[in-house]
Design a protein around this motif. Structure first.
Motif, short mmCIF file in Angstrom:
data_model
loop_
_atom_site.label_atom_id
_atom_site.label_comp_id
_atom_site.label_asym_id
_atom_site.label_seq_id
_atom_site.Cartn_x
_atom_site.Cartn_y
_atom_site.Cartn_z
N LEU A 40 0.86 -1.17 0.00
CA LEU A 40 0.00 0.00 0.00
C LEU A 40 0.90 1.22 0.00
O LEU A 40 1.73 1.40 0.89
CB LEU A 40 -0.89 0.02 1.25
CG LEU A 40 -1.68 1.31 1.49
CD1 LEU A 40 -2.68 1.54 0.36
CD2 LEU A 40 -2.37 1.25 2.83
N GLU A 41 0.75 2.05 -1.02
CA GLU A 41 1.52 3.28 -1.09
C GLU A 41 0.58 4.46 -0.89
O GLU A 41 -0.38 4.63 -1.63
CB GLU A 41 2.22 3.41 -2.45
CG GLU A 41 3.07 4.66 -2.53
CD GLU A 41 3.78 4.82 -3.86
OE1 GLU A 41 4.61 5.73 -3.95
OE2 GLU A 41 3.49 4.07 -4.80
N VAL A 42 0.86 5.26 0.12
CA VAL A 42 0.05 6.44 0.41
C VAL A 42 0.79 7.65 -0.15
O VAL A 42 1.94 7.89 0.19
CB VAL A 42 -0.19 6.61 1.93
CG1 VAL A 42 -0.98 7.86 2.20
CG2 VAL A 42 -0.87 5.37 2.49
N GLY A 43 0.13 8.38 -1.03
CA GLY A 43 0.75 9.54 -1.66
C GLY A 43 1.68 9.17 -2.79
O GLY A 43 2.87 9.47 -2.73
N THR A 80 5.77 3.85 -7.59
CA THR A 80 4.75 2.81 -7.72
C THR A 80 5.08 1.89 -8.89
O THR A 80 5.07 0.66 -8.76
CB THR A 80 3.36 3.45 -7.95
OG1 THR A 80 3.12 4.42 -6.95
CG2 THR A 80 2.27 2.40 -7.91
N THR A 85 -1.41 -1.16 -4.31
CA THR A 85 -2.53 -0.24 -4.15
C THR A 85 -1.91 1.10 -3.77
O THR A 85 -1.12 1.18 -2.85
CB THR A 85 -3.49 -0.70 -3.05
OG1 THR A 85 -3.97 -1.99 -3.37
CG2 THR A 85 -4.65 0.27 -2.90
N ALA A 86 -2.28 2.14 -4.53
CA ALA A 86 -1.76 3.48 -4.26
C ALA A 86 -2.93 4.43 -4.08
O ALA A 86 -3.84 4.44 -4.91
CB ALA A 86 -0.87 3.94 -5.40
N ILE A 87 -2.91 5.17 -2.98
CA ILE A 87 -3.99 6.12 -2.72
C ILE A 87 -3.40 7.51 -2.51
O ILE A 87 -2.28 7.64 -2.03
CB ILE A 87 -4.85 5.72 -1.51
CG1 ILE A 87 -4.00 5.62 -0.24
CG2 ILE A 87 -5.58 4.41 -1.78
CD1 ILE A 87 -4.80 5.42 1.01
N SER A 88 -4.16 8.52 -2.91
CA SER A 88 -3.69 9.90 -2.75
C SER A 88 -4.79 10.76 -2.16
O SER A 88 -5.94 10.66 -2.59
CB SER A 88 -3.27 10.46 -4.10
OG SER A 88 -2.89 11.82 -3.96
N PRO A 89 -4.45 11.61 -1.20
CA PRO A 89 -5.45 12.52 -0.65
C PRO A 89 -5.72 13.70 -1.58
O PRO A 89 -6.62 14.47 -1.35
CB PRO A 89 -4.81 12.98 0.66
CG PRO A 89 -3.35 12.89 0.41
CD PRO A 89 -3.19 11.70 -0.50
N SER A 143 -3.15 10.18 -8.78
CA SER A 143 -3.29 8.81 -8.30
C SER A 143 -2.56 7.89 -9.25
O SER A 143 -2.26 8.25 -10.38
CB SER A 143 -4.77 8.41 -8.20
OG SER A 143 -5.35 8.42 -9.48
#
Length: 66
Positions: free
Chosen positions: A33-36, A43, A54-58, A63
């Motif tokens: 899991l990559e955040v940001g 990634t 899985t990569a998520i961005s705020p 993304s």
């Protein structure tokens, strides 16, 4: 795309992407899991090893998934 440094956002140069991806040493059986993910350079480099990514961005408009 500009980095939002007020959010501590920075984009890695290619040489650093390779070094960090090598240190992660992902295996095909890993789930990461990559955040940001930013532009997704790290990634994509890590995904080459075959783990589930899985990569998520705020931030909207930024993304990546592999």
């Amino acid at each position: 795309m500009r980095a939002r440094t007020r959010f501590a956002q920075h984009f890695l140069e290619a040489a650093w992407v390779r070094k960090v991806a090598a240190c992660i040493a992902a295996a095909p059986t890993d789930a990461i899991l990559e955040v940001g993910p930013g532009r997704g350079a790290l990634t994509l480099a890590v995904a080459e090893a075959g783990p589930t990514m899985t990569a998520i961005s705020p931030f909207t408009g930024i993304s990546s998934s592999a």
